[in-house]
Write an enzyme that holds these catalytic residues in place. Sequence first.
Site, PDB file in Angstrom:
ATOM      1  N   ARG A 132      -8.639   1.409   9.775  1.00 27.28           N
ATOM      2  CA  ARG A 132      -8.190   0.047  10.061  1.00 27.28           C
ATOM      3  C   ARG A 132      -9.188  -0.682  10.951  1.00 27.28           C
ATOM      4  NH1 ARG A 132      -2.500   0.856   9.153  1.00 27.28           N
ATOM      5  NH2 ARG A 132      -1.276  -1.033   9.376  1.00 27.28           N
TER       6      ARG A 132
ATOM      7  N   ARG B  34      12.212  -2.049  10.452  1.00 27.28           N
ATOM      8  CA  ARG B  34      11.233  -1.605  11.444  1.00 27.28           C
ATOM      9  C   ARG B  34      11.086  -2.641  12.547  1.00 27.28           C
ATOM     10  NH1 ARG B  34       6.046   0.144   7.955  1.00 27.28           N
ATOM     11  NH2 ARG B  34       5.054  -0.976   9.662  1.00 27.28           N
TER      12      ARG B  34
ATOM     13  N   ARG C 113       0.577  -8.432  13.717  1.00 24.97           N
ATOM     14  CA  ARG C 113      -0.070  -7.510  12.769  1.00 24.97           C
ATOM     15  C   ARG C 113      -1.019  -8.235  11.829  1.00 24.97           C
ATOM     16  NH1 ARG C 113       4.961  -5.302  10.311  1.00 24.97           N
ATOM     17  NH2 ARG C 113       3.698  -4.076   8.877  1.00 24.97           N
TER      18      ARG C 113
ATOM     19  N   ARG D  93      11.763  -6.312   4.446  1.00 24.54           N
ATOM     20  CA  ARG D  93      11.574  -4.880   4.208  1.00 24.54           C
ATOM     21  C   ARG D  93      12.606  -4.035   4.952  1.00 24.54           C
ATOM     22  NH1 ARG D  93       5.777  -2.199   4.702  1.00 24.54           N
ATOM     23  NH2 ARG D  93       5.850  -2.791   6.887  1.00 24.54           N
TER      24      ARG D  93
ATOM     25  N   LYS E   5       0.814  -1.221   0.000  1.00 27.43           N
ATOM     26  CA  LYS E   5       0.000   0.000   0.000  1.00 27.43           C
ATOM     27  C   LYS E   5       0.842   1.264   0.000  1.00 27.43           C
ATOM     28  CE  LYS E   5      -2.072  -0.781   3.896  1.00 27.43           C
ATOM     29  NZ  LYS E   5      -1.634  -2.086   4.402  1.00 27.43           N
TER      30      LYS E   5
HETATM   31  P1  ADP Z   1       1.744  -1.686   7.543  1.00 21.66           P
HETATM   32  O1  ADP Z   1       3.030  -1.995   6.915  1.00 21.66           O
HETATM   33  O2  ADP Z   1       1.317  -2.697   8.561  1.00 21.66           O
HETATM   34  O3  ADP Z   1       0.656  -1.281   6.597  1.00 21.66           O
HETATM   35  P2  ADP Z   1       1.721   1.006   8.687  1.00 21.66           P
HETATM   36  O4  ADP Z   1       2.968   1.740   8.428  1.00 21.66           O
HETATM   37  O5  ADP Z   1       0.500   1.373   7.942  1.00 21.66           O
HETATM   38  O6  ADP Z   1       2.077  -0.507   8.513  1.00 21.66           O
HETATM   39  O7  ADP Z   1       1.375   1.069  10.248  1.00 21.66           O
HETATM   40  C1  ADP Z   1       2.307   0.714  11.226  1.00 21.66           C
HETATM   41  C2  ADP Z   1       1.654   0.669  12.593  1.00 21.66           C
HETATM   42  O8  ADP Z   1       1.092   1.956  12.916  1.00 21.66           O
HETATM   43  C3  ADP Z   1       0.475  -0.286  12.726  1.00 21.66           C
HETATM   44  O9  ADP Z   1       0.875  -1.628  12.971  1.00 21.66           O
HETATM   45  C4  ADP Z   1      -0.253   0.331  13.910  1.00 21.66           C
HETATM   46  O10 ADP Z   1       0.398   0.035  15.127  1.00 21.66           O
HETATM   47  C5  ADP Z   1      -0.113   1.816  13.650  1.00 21.66           C
HETATM   48  N1  ADP Z   1      -1.233   2.316  12.835  1.00 21.66           N
HETATM   49  C6  ADP Z   1      -1.161   2.787  11.562  1.00 21.66           C
HETATM   50  N2  ADP Z   1      -2.384   3.149  11.107  1.00 21.66           N
HETATM   51  C7  ADP Z   1      -3.244   2.891  12.124  1.00 21.66           C
HETATM   52  C8  ADP Z   1      -4.648   3.021  12.271  1.00 21.66           C
HETATM   53  N3  ADP Z   1      -5.427   3.490  11.271  1.00 21.66           N
HETATM   54  N4  ADP Z   1      -5.201   2.659  13.452  1.00 21.66           N
HETATM   55  C9  ADP Z   1      -4.441   2.188  14.450  1.00 21.66           C
HETATM   56  N5  ADP Z   1      -3.126   2.023  14.374  1.00 21.66           N
HETATM   57  C10 ADP Z   1      -2.512   2.361  13.236  1.00 21.66           C
END
Ligand code: ADP
Length: 210
Positions: A88, A155, A166, A122, A13
């Site tokens: 989410r 990360r 996750r 990653r 994404k």
């Molecule tokens: P991914 O690679 O899982 O898509 P993101 O960079 O989008 O990772 O998000 C990393 C972390 O940030 C998530 O695992 C969560 O802890 C937090 N996070 C991001 N967006 C949200 C959201 N909309 N609601 C709650 N937590 C979020």
Amino acid sequence: MKLIFLGPPGAGKGTLAAKASPLFNAPHISTGNIFREAIAAGSPLGNKVKSIIDAGKLVDDATTIELIRERLAQNDVKNAYILDGFPRTIAQADALAGFSKVDTVINFDVPDNIVIERLSGRLVCRKCGFNWHKNFNPPKDGKTCDKCGGEIYTREDDKSEAVKKRLEVYREQTAPLIEYYRAKGLLVDIEAGSQVDITLENLKKALSCK
Ligand code: ADP
Ligand code: ZN
């Protein structure tokens, strides 16, 4: 165009949103990037969310909704945006519906084995946030970002225990959004298990005939 990018962690994404953003003239809003910047800056928000994010759990709805509500009130996103990583949860989606009208929700569909392969390799740039990959798209010297010279790191939440968490959180809390948006007639499914550029082409095609 106001878009939501939905899909499991590792669906690509963030990478796709970064590429699609200039094509559609739609600012890329990533809650994950906003949280990571806050953590790097040591702000109150960053301090509040660091341990939650490192463990692969979700930040609470109230905090996340408020963050997006404020971001979407800004001028640059009046007509277009790409939301990456928000909503989410169903509660976040319900809240969003109260302050913004989304045009289309893209569901990036990826098999589990590919998700794990992508996340475990990653690498992220500390400075510009670009996503590299140990095997598929490594930076030249393995340590610094070819785009901006920033330091590359893994990360904390891409380490195996957090990845498992996750995926579990995704299945339980986020995947129900697929049917939620399908029922509203907003959903477009895109196969995202192959290379990013192929997925990007599929995305362009899907949106041009909307
Ligand atoms: P991914 O690679 O899982 O898509 P993101 O960079 O989008 O990772 O998000 C990393 C972390 O940030 C998530 O695992 C969560 O802890 C937090 N996070 C991001 N967006 C949200 C959201 N909309 N609601 C709650 N937590 C979020
Ligand atoms: Zn960089």
